[in-house]
Design an enzyme around this catalytic site. Structure first.
Site: not given
Ligand code: PHB
Length: 365
Positions: A34, A184, A187, A189, A244
Site C-alpha cells: 500500500t 486478498h 491481514n 480485511y 487490524n
Molecule cells: C496497510 O495499509 O498498512 C496495509 C494494507 C494492506 C495490507 C496490509 C497493510 O494487506
C-alpha cells in the site's frame, strides 16, 4: 506442484517457474504494498505509479498494492480502485509500462470491510463486516486518524452483491491488461474477517463451521474464475497475523482447512504471510499449510536473500515475495544476483506523498 522432487537442490530464487502459460523468469516476487499515491478524486492510477511499477519489472511477478473492488471496499485515502473506467485506463498505462519492460503483473483485489470509516465510504455509510464487532485502533481518514466505528454485519442476502463486486473487478482487471489477479484474504480485511471466529460470529451459512466461514472466499473465487484461468489466480492469507485486531481461536486448524478448501481448483499459488507483521513472531509450522495446498506456495514476511534461498532449496516454498526490500530496491533481482548492497527503505515515505521515496530509489550504476 508443492512437493519438489530430486531437482530441488538445483532450484533457487533465480530459477524460472510457470503459472499455467505465464512464464516467470525467477521466483523473486514483488509483494503487494500500500503506497497511497493514486490520483484523487477517483482513486485513479497515475503516471508516477506506472513509473514505479515499471522500475520493478525485473521481478518474477509484481503483485500490485491492494486495490478496492468497489467504492464500498475502500479503507484508506488514495488507494487505487478497480471499478471505474478511469481506473481501468490508469491501470492500462501501468500495465503497458510494465510489459514494455518485459515484466508480469497481477492485481490484488481488496475489500476492507470493518477496516474503514464512514468518512471514506459513499454516503458516509457504516463499514460492513461478518459481525458487528468494532476493531481496536484507528482508521486512516482524510482528516487523519479516527477511532474505528462498529461495523454493520452484512445480511445474508447482501452476500451476492459483495461477490458480484469481485466478479466485476476481476473483469476490469482483465480489461486493464493485467496478467492475473490475487484475491486478498489476509491481514484482517473483509475476507479474513469472515474466516476467523474472532470476527465472524454469524449464525447463517457464512458463519459457524469452517465450511461456512470459508464460503465467501470460495464464492469470490468462483466469480473470479469466470474471467480468469485458475493458474492466473492467487490467494493471500496470513494465519498468525494480528494486524487490524484480527483473532482466531485456532489459526493452524483454520488455515489448514482454508488451504485444503483452496485445492482442487487449479489455482496458481497460495501467498502466505508467515508470522505476525506486528511483532515479527512466527510460531506456526507452515509446512502444514503448504502440504494442504495443491498449487505453488509463495512465502512472505521478513525474508531476505539467504532465507529465501533456503526456503526454496529446502522445499518449503516455490516463490518468495519481498515487500520493503522491493520498495527500496527497484533492481532487487540484479542486486540479489550480484550480492550487491541494498538501499534502506524510508518508512516516512511509505504511505502517500510524491516521487520522493517512491520512484527515486537508485538502481546499481
Ligand atoms: C496497510 O495499509 O498498512 C496495509 C494494507 C494492506 C495490507 C496490509 C497493510 O494487506
Amino acid at each position: 506442484m508443492s512437493s519438489n522432487t530430486e531437482e530441488s537442490t538445483s532450484i533457487d530464487l533465480f530459477s524460472p517457474i510457470a503459472l499455467g502459460d505465464l512464464k516467470l523468469p525467477n521466483r523473486i516476487i514483488m509483494a503487494p504494498l500500500t503506497r497511497n499515491r493514486a490520483a484523487m478524486p477517483g482513486n485513479v492510477p497515475q503516471p508516477m505509479n506506472a513509473t514505479y511499477y515499471a522500475q520493478r519489472a525485473g521481478a518474477g511477478l509484481i503483485i500490485t498494492e491492494a486495490s478496492q473492488v468497489s467504492p464500498e471496499g475502500i479503507g484508506y485515502p488514495a488507494t487505487p480502485g478497480m471499478h471505474s473506467e478511469e481506473q481501468v485506463q490508469g491501470w492500462l498505462a501501468v500495465n503497458d509500462a510494465v510489459h514494455a519492460k518485459g515484466g508480469r503483473i497481477f492485481m490484488q483485489l481488496w475489500y476492507c470491510g470493518r477496516i474503514s470509516h464512514p468518512d471514506l465510504l459513499p454516503d458516509s455509510q457504516q463499514p460492513v463486516s461478518a459481525s458487528a464487532i468494532r476493531p481496536e485502533g484507528d482508521a486512516v481518514t482524510y482528516e487523519g486518524l479516527k477511532p474505528f466505528v462498529e461495523p454493520r454485519a452484512l445480511h445474508t442476502d447482501e452476500m451476492p452483491v459483495i461477490v458480484d463486486q469481485y466478479r466485476q473487478a476481476a473483469r476490469c482487471a482483465r480489461e486493464a491488461g493485467f496478467d492475473g489477479v490475487e484475491v486478498h484474504s489476509a491481514n484482517g480485511y473483509l475476507l479474513d474477517q469472515f474466516l476467523r471466529d474472532g470476527t465472524n460470529q454469524r449464525d447463517d451459512s457464512y458463519g459457524g463451521s469452517l465450511e461456512n466461514r470459508t464460503r465467501l472466499l470460495r464464492e469470490v473465487l468462483s466469480a473470479v474464475l469466470e474471467t480468469w484461468n485458475p493458474a492466473r489466480v492467487g490467494v493471500r492469507i496470513s494465519p498468525e497475523n494480528s494486524f487490524n485486531d484480527i483473532r482466531d481461536s485456532d489459526p493452524p486448524a483454520t488455515f489448514r482447512f482454508v488451504s485444503r478448501a483452496l485445492s482442487g481448483m487449479g489455482l496458481g499459488y497460495l501467498h502466505v504471510v508467515e508470522g505476525d507483521m506486528m511483532t515479527g513472531e512466527r510460531g506456526m509450522d507452515y509446512r502444514q499449510i503448504r502440504d494442504q495446498f495443491d498449487g505453488y506456495y509463495m512465502a512472505n514476511c521478513g525474508y531476505d536473500k539467504a532465507r529465501g534461498q533456503a526456503a526454496i532449496s529446502g522445499g518449503d516454498a516455490d516463490m518468495v515475495s519481498f515487500g520493503k526490500l522491493y520498495l527500496a530496491n527497484p533492481d532487487l533481482v540484479q542486486r540479489f544476483k550480484t550480492d550487491a548492497d541494498l538501499n534502506t527503505p524510508d518508512p516516512d515515505t511509505f504511505y502517500g506523498g510524491d516521487e520522493k521515496g517512491y520512484t527515486d530509489y537508485p538502481t546499481l550504476a
